[in-house]
Design an enzyme around this catalytic site. Structure first.
Site: not given
Ligand code: SAJ
Length: 435
Positions: A222, A276
């Site tokens: 994870k 996360c």
């Molecule tokens: N973000 C970017 N650019 C991108 C993708 C995301 O700047 O291309 C930013 C988002 O705006 C945000 C942050 O990253 O600020 C995180 O967003 P996210 O959508 O990537 O992830 P989370 O935090 O909402 O959810 C993640 C997920 N993990 C992965 O995709 C590996 C989810 O599957 C997990 O369950 C979750 O963390 C968790 O609870 O750990």
């Protein structure tokens, strides 16, 4: 539906009714199992018992309403005996980025007195390697009358009274109810029989495959998933600074690079937020500081992006003019403000910029208290803010912002950190398009 599993698990207790615990409780309850949800927050408990929800997540309101209506979901602030305990409490970091297991330890101490022989405990909270074993030790100290798995003092083949496994939640906010059911799960038992028992529980509602491993591996899987994503976002964020320096459109550059069959650059933004991805990589760093220069650099790159956005804003804005900030939540179409780079940007911008900062966030109805401390930050509706603002900063790519009438933006200075109004997407003329 696994009939045998349903017979074995008549009562499930979910500890922590937040973004993961509440959807999990609601899904299990809607599969005909009695679920008691436990949370330390009285308001959360009361809201849920009225069939309502305290967070924004698509379709969760209907799920919770139905589960409460059929009598399968009840929330409380205290623990009662159950067949299964699913722990979904926050595991944040402390000031120096050390894991903070305080909520987890409190939950485990509260659960210890109601444990009975044969109970299954599943840790879903994202946790540093070794935490599942720690839970077993804490419980063993609190309940010397029961035998716990995975302890140094017990041999691998020894019988245990309680089953303990780690199955990290992997659901994406905004798609939680779909991913809770469809995603594959990794299940790390403290012993093989712990893993099997946990798999039986998930067979009640998971259609993805459940992969069994040991608890330490499940914990690191994870953490690695989230650190991997953090690193990829950091690359995109770093490239956005390079593009700005070289006067190249970052979005065009990424689109073109991603035409390569083995390249998939993620999107730059104002920084990385959420409970996360901005937190979990630190758990790996804490366990292996010497081995993690890349993960540490990644955190540093993503953490410094909000300051860069502030600098960009101050560069283009007159000191007394009004700035409109679009979005406060850490990502699109949710109300979650935890670790949001948008919050950091608004707060620090307000300290450095004497003019007004108007915040538009469609998913909340008032500013969080920690932003109310700055007199020049005001919560505002888009239609009112647009009349006042000279500079517009897009911080979150909410659907409302993607589809707004952009004609009134024509003469504004625009900093679009999410690229929602990029040139290819017909950005109004006379504006800049920095990321
Ligand atoms: N973000 C970017 N650019 C991108 C993708 C995301 O700047 O291309 C930013 C988002 O705006 C945000 C942050 O990253 O600020 C995180 O967003 P996210 O959508 O990537 O992830 P989370 O935090 O909402 O959810 C993640 C997920 N993990 C992965 O995709 C590996 C989810 O599957 C997990 O369950 C979750 O963390 C968790 O609870 O750990």
């Amino acid at each position: 539906m696994n009939i045998q599993a349903k017979a074995n698990f008549k009562k499930v207790c979910v500890i922590g009714l937040g973004y993961v615990g509440l959807p999990t409780a609601a899904v299990i309850a809607n599969h005909g199992i009695t679920v008691s949800g436990v949370d330390i927050d009285q308001n959360t408990v009361e809201t849920i018992n009225k069939g309502k929800i305290h967070i924004i997540e698509p379709d969760l309101d209907i799920m919770v309403r139905d589960a409460v209506k059929i009598g399968n979901l009840h929330a409380a602030t205290s623990m009662k005996p159950a067949d299964v305990f699913i722990i979904a409490v926050p595991t944040p970091v402390k000031e120096r980025n050390e894991p903070d297991l305080r909520y987890l330890e409190q939950a485990v101490q509260a659960l210890a007195p109601v444990l009975n022989q044969g109970n299954l405990i599943i840790l879903e909270s994202t946790s540093p390697v070794g935490t599942t074993k720690k839970i077993s030790q804490w419980l063993s100290d609190a309940r010397p009358d029961l035998k716990f798995p995975g302890l140094k003092t017990t041999s691998k083949s020894a019988q245990h009274d309680i089953y303990i496994a780690h199955s990290p939640e992997r659901v994406l906010p905004g798609k939680i109810l779909v991913e809770l059911v469809k995603n594959d799960r990794v299940i790390g038992g403290l012993t093989p029989s712990c893993g099997e028992r946990a798999r039986e529980l998930y067979s009640l509602f998971v259609t993805g495959t459940c992969h069994l491993t040991n608890a330490d591996t499940a914990e690191l899987v994870k953490l690695a998933e989230n650190a991997y994503r953090d690193t990829n976002i950091a690359f995109a964020n770093e490239m956005s600074l390079v593009c700005d320096e070289l006067n190249i459109d970052i979005w065009d550059m990424i689109d073109l690079a991603n035409l390569h069959p083995r390249v998939d650059i993620l999107k730059p933004g104002p920084g990385v937020g959420g409970h996360c991805i901005a937190v979990d990589p630190w758990f790996i760093v804490h366990s292996a500081p010497e081995q993690t220069p890349l993960i540490q650099a990644t955190r540093q790159v993503n953490n410094s992006k909000p300051d860069w956005v502030i600098k960009q804003a101050l560069k283009v804005t007159d000191p007394l003019s009004t700035i409109m900030c679009l979005g406060l939540s850490y990502k699109s179409d949710i109300d979650d403000l935890r670790e949001s780079p948008a919050i950091r940007i608004v707060k620090n911008l307000a300290i450095k910029h004497p003019g007004l900062i108007l915040v538009v966030e469609p998913n909340i109805s008032e500013l969080p208290s920690y932003l109310k401390t700055e007199d020049n930050i005001k919560y505002c509706l888009y239609d009112d803010a647009i009349k006042e603002a000279e500079t517009v900063i897009v911080l979150t790519d909410h659907k409302e912002f993607k589809t707004i009438d952009r004609a009134p933006l024509a003469n504004k200075k625009i900093i679009d950190t999410r690229g929602i109004w990029r040139k290819g997407k017909k950005i109004p003329t006379g504006t800049t398009n920095s990321s």
